[in-house]
Design a protein around this motif. Structure first.
Motif, PDB file in Angstrom:
ATOM      1  N   VAL A  41       2.001  11.401   3.604  1.00 46.61           N
ATOM      2  CA  VAL A  41       3.112  10.722   2.931  1.00 46.61           C
ATOM      3  C   VAL A  41       3.529  11.542   1.718  1.00 46.61           C
ATOM      4  CG1 VAL A  41       3.876   8.618   1.763  1.00 46.61           C
ATOM      5  CG2 VAL A  41       2.315   8.468   3.713  1.00 46.61           C
ATOM      6  N   GLY A  42       4.798  11.960   1.690  1.00 48.98           N
ATOM      7  CA  GLY A  42       5.320  12.721   0.571  1.00 48.98           C
ATOM      8  C   GLY A  42       5.552  11.843  -0.643  1.00 48.98           C
ATOM      9  N   ALA A  59       0.827  -1.207   0.000  1.00 53.46           N
ATOM     10  CA  ALA A  59       0.000   0.000   0.000  1.00 53.46           C
ATOM     11  C   ALA A  59       0.860   1.255   0.000  1.00 53.46           C
ATOM     12  CB  ALA A  59      -0.942  -0.004   1.206  1.00 53.46           C
ATOM     13  N   ARG A  60       1.929   1.262   0.780  1.00 52.01           N
ATOM     14  CA  ARG A  60       2.780   2.450   0.841  1.00 52.01           C
ATOM     15  C   ARG A  60       3.469   2.690  -0.508  1.00 52.01           C
ATOM     16  NH1 ARG A  60       4.004   5.426   5.324  1.00 52.01           N
ATOM     17  NH2 ARG A  60       5.682   6.941   5.062  1.00 52.01           N
ATOM     18  N   ARG A  61       3.874   1.602  -1.161  1.00 56.20           N
ATOM     19  CA  ARG A  61       4.522   1.764  -2.466  1.00 56.20           C
ATOM     20  C   ARG A  61       3.532   2.286  -3.503  1.00 56.20           C
ATOM     21  NH1 ARG A  61       4.737  -1.496  -6.771  1.00 56.20           N
ATOM     22  NH2 ARG A  61       4.099  -3.383  -5.666  1.00 56.20           N
ATOM     23  N   LEU A  62       2.325   1.728  -3.509  1.00 59.76           N
ATOM     24  CA  LEU A  62       1.344   2.144  -4.502  1.00 59.76           C
ATOM     25  C   LEU A  62       0.812   3.546  -4.245  1.00 59.76           C
ATOM     26  CD1 LEU A  62      -0.638  -1.171  -4.970  1.00 59.76           C
ATOM     27  CD2 LEU A  62       0.961  -0.124  -6.586  1.00 59.76           C
ATOM     28  N   MET A  63       0.750   3.957  -2.983  1.00 66.67           N
ATOM     29  CA  MET A  63       0.300   5.316  -2.670  1.00 66.67           C
ATOM     30  C   MET A  63       1.159   6.358  -3.379  1.00 66.67           C
ATOM     31  SD  MET A  63       0.022   7.174   1.062  1.00 66.67           S
ATOM     32  CE  MET A  63      -1.612   6.645   1.550  1.00 66.67           C
ATOM     33  N   GLY A  98       0.023  11.863   0.091  1.00 66.14           N
ATOM     34  CA  GLY A  98      -0.891  10.788   0.438  1.00 66.14           C
ATOM     35  C   GLY A  98      -1.425  10.994   1.838  1.00 66.14           C
ATOM     36  N   ALA A  99      -2.733  10.755   2.032  1.00 69.66           N
ATOM     37  CA  ALA A  99      -3.351  10.959   3.338  1.00 69.66           C
ATOM     38  C   ALA A  99      -3.990   9.692   3.901  1.00 69.66           C
ATOM     39  CB  ALA A  99      -4.421  12.054   3.252  1.00 69.66           C
ATOM     40  N   GLN A 100      -4.444   8.807   3.042  1.00 66.70           N
ATOM     41  CA  GLN A 100      -5.179   7.644   3.531  1.00 66.70           C
ATOM     42  C   GLN A 100      -5.077   6.490   2.550  1.00 66.70           C
ATOM     43  OE1 GLN A 100      -9.496   7.930   3.799  1.00 66.70           O
ATOM     44  NE2 GLN A 100      -9.499   6.697   5.656  1.00 66.70           N
ATOM     45  N   SER A 101      -5.046   5.282   3.105  1.00 63.81           N
ATOM     46  CA  SER A 101      -5.181   4.062   2.313  1.00 63.81           C
ATOM     47  C   SER A 101      -6.284   3.211   2.926  1.00 63.81           C
ATOM     48  CB  SER A 101      -3.864   3.282   2.260  1.00 63.81           C
ATOM     49  OG  SER A 101      -3.422   2.919   3.566  1.00 63.81           O
ATOM     50  N   ARG A 123     -16.396  -7.442  -4.621  1.00 63.75           N
ATOM     51  CA  ARG A 123     -16.116  -6.135  -5.216  1.00 63.75           C
ATOM     52  C   ARG A 123     -15.000  -5.494  -4.399  1.00 63.75           C
ATOM     53  NH1 ARG A 123     -18.086  -0.615  -3.482  1.00 63.75           N
ATOM     54  NH2 ARG A 123     -16.256  -1.185  -2.268  1.00 63.75           N
ATOM     55  N   ARG A 124     -13.779  -6.004  -4.651  1.00 59.96           N
ATOM     56  CA  ARG A 124     -12.634  -5.500  -3.892  1.00 59.96           C
ATOM     57  C   ARG A 124     -12.114  -4.214  -4.523  1.00 59.96           C
ATOM     58  NH1 ARG A 124     -11.347 -11.762  -3.482  1.00 59.96           N
ATOM     59  NH2 ARG A 124     -11.991 -11.500  -5.658  1.00 59.96           N
ATOM     60  N   SER A 125     -11.630  -3.341  -3.658  1.00 57.20           N
ATOM     61  CA  SER A 125     -11.105  -2.060  -4.141  1.00 57.20           C
ATOM     62  C   SER A 125     -10.027  -1.563  -3.192  1.00 57.20           C
ATOM     63  CB  SER A 125     -12.226  -1.018  -4.265  1.00 57.20           C
ATOM     64  OG  SER A 125     -12.929  -0.892  -3.043  1.00 57.20           O
ATOM     65  N   LEU A 126      -9.029  -0.931  -3.758  1.00 54.59           N
ATOM     66  CA  LEU A 126      -7.963  -0.279  -3.005  1.00 54.59           C
ATOM     67  C   LEU A 126      -8.129   1.215  -3.222  1.00 54.59           C
ATOM     68  CD1 LEU A 126      -5.272  -0.314  -1.394  1.00 54.59           C
ATOM     69  CD2 LEU A 126      -4.096  -0.587  -3.588  1.00 54.59           C
ATOM     70  N   ILE A 127      -8.199   1.968  -2.145  1.00 54.41           N
ATOM     71  CA  ILE A 127      -8.484   3.400  -2.242  1.00 54.41           C
ATOM     72  C   ILE A 127      -7.390   4.201  -1.558  1.00 54.41           C
ATOM     73  CG2 ILE A 127     -10.133   5.242  -1.728  1.00 54.41           C
ATOM     74  CD1 ILE A 127     -11.445   1.779  -1.351  1.00 54.41           C
ATOM     75  N   PHE A 128      -6.963   5.248  -2.249  1.00 50.45           N
ATOM     76  CA  PHE A 128      -6.054   6.213  -1.644  1.00 50.45           C
ATOM     77  C   PHE A 128      -6.722   7.578  -1.659  1.00 50.45           C
ATOM     78  CE2 PHE A 128      -3.004   3.133  -3.583  1.00 50.45           C
ATOM     79  CZ  PHE A 128      -2.477   2.643  -2.392  1.00 50.45           C
ATOM     80  N   HIS A 129      -6.422   8.369  -0.638  1.00 55.86           N
ATOM     81  CA  HIS A 129      -6.821   9.773  -0.624  1.00 55.86           C
ATOM     82  C   HIS A 129      -5.573  10.642  -0.598  1.00 55.86           C
ATOM     83  CE1 HIS A 129     -10.815   8.243   0.637  1.00 55.86           C
ATOM     84  NE2 HIS A 129     -11.229   9.300  -0.032  1.00 55.86           N
ATOM     85  N   TYR A 130      -5.641  11.708  -1.359  1.00 57.77           N
ATOM     86  CA  TYR A 130      -4.541  12.661  -1.454  1.00 57.77           C
ATOM     87  C   TYR A 130      -5.047  14.052  -1.081  1.00 57.77           C
ATOM     88  CZ  TYR A 130      -2.410   8.902  -4.150  1.00 57.77           C
ATOM     89  OH  TYR A 130      -1.904   7.684  -4.544  1.00 57.77           O
TER      90      TYR A 130
END
Length: 270
Positions: free
Chosen positions: A243-244, A83-87, A105-108, A220-227
């Motif tokens: 996360v910078g 997750a950290r790498r993909l963010m 990055g703010a949330q995963s 219905r799997r999903s990976l979500i990031f917030h920026y």
């Protein structure tokens, strides 16, 4: 109305008008399979390590497949390192930069949404993040093909122009969360149809949600990031540190203003 991927040169204009942008095939099949396998292994081995405490009864299917919150903060786990790498993946950050400028990055989050799971009532993301002076940007990555049957997102294009509002109470028969934000008058939800690897980007005020997964066998799997924009001066404390782009931790001020439900509103994890 159907969401379609515009040419790269049209993305910013499209987002400004609709507050939502779908980008097809941002991740290829092998990448999606690796994401799916890593998170499935984790939920099978220990579904409580990252699972949100949504107060669900033991017989709710989501108690066995809870949404994972902030996995990027657990780099000792395979899901956390991934997750950290993909963010900070350049493909996501490049689109974010086009839409909101340089971003942190703010949330995963990872949602499993198995067959029979309830959906999530219409809501606005910046109700939770409280990014200021601008708003957050979601990057919702489809890990399975999804449509209305298995509970894909519905979004309300144009609703990003409204303020973040204090929610009403949602129908607990259809939503596992309690808040409900109704679409503005004259605006209609659009049901998304996405293939695994597609990414839906949307504004923090855009009204969105999903109905239950009524399929017999389709997750219905999903990976979500917030920026949030690098120009943000504050965000709700639960999202700190940010996360910078280089993967480093970044601190800004905690949100100090009263939320949309009044000065006593403390916010909540999303």
């Amino acid at each position: 109305m159907t969401l379609r991927t515009p040419p790269a040169s049209e993305r910013a204009r499209h987002y400004t008008v609709d507050g939502v942008l779908q980008v097809d095939r941002l991740f290829d099949a092998s990448e999606v399979e690796a994401i799916r396998a890593t998170f499935v292994e984790q939920v099978g081995r220990d579904h409580e390590a990252l699972g949100a405490d949504d107060g669900l009864p033991d017989d709710d299917v989501l108690a066995r497949f809870p949404r994972f919150m902030q996995p990027h903060r657990r780099p000792e786990l395979a899901v956390g390192a991934l997750a950290r790498r993909l963010m900070t993946d350049a493909r996501l950050l490049d689109v974010a930069r086009t839409l909101i400028g340089p971003a942190y990055g703010a949330q995963s989050m990872f949602y499993f949404k198995p067959p029979g799971a309830r959906g999530q009532a219409f809501h606005q993301d910046n109700y939770f993040l409280r990014a200021h002076p601008e708003t957050c940007l979601a990057a919702w990555i489809a890990i399975d093909d999804c449509d209305a049957e298995n509970g894909a997102l519905a979004v309300v294009p144009g609703s990003h122009t409204m303020e973040v509002v204090c929610p009403e109470t949602a129908d607990a028969r259809e939503s596992f969360t309690q808040g409900l934000v109704r679409p503005p008058a004259g605006m209609e939800p659009v049901q998304t149809v996405m293939r695994a690897g597609d990414v839906l980007f949307f504004h923090g005020s855009t009204v969105h949600g999903s109905l239950p997964n009524t399929s017999e066998s389709r997750f219905r799997r999903s990976l979500i990031f917030h920026y949030v924009p690098c120009s943000s001066v504050e965000v709700s404390r639960w999202y700190l540190p940010l996360v910078g782009p280089d993967g480093s931790d970044v601190m800004i001020a905690e949100a100090s203003r009263g939320g949309p439900c009044g000065d006593g509103w403390a916010g909540a994890a999303h």
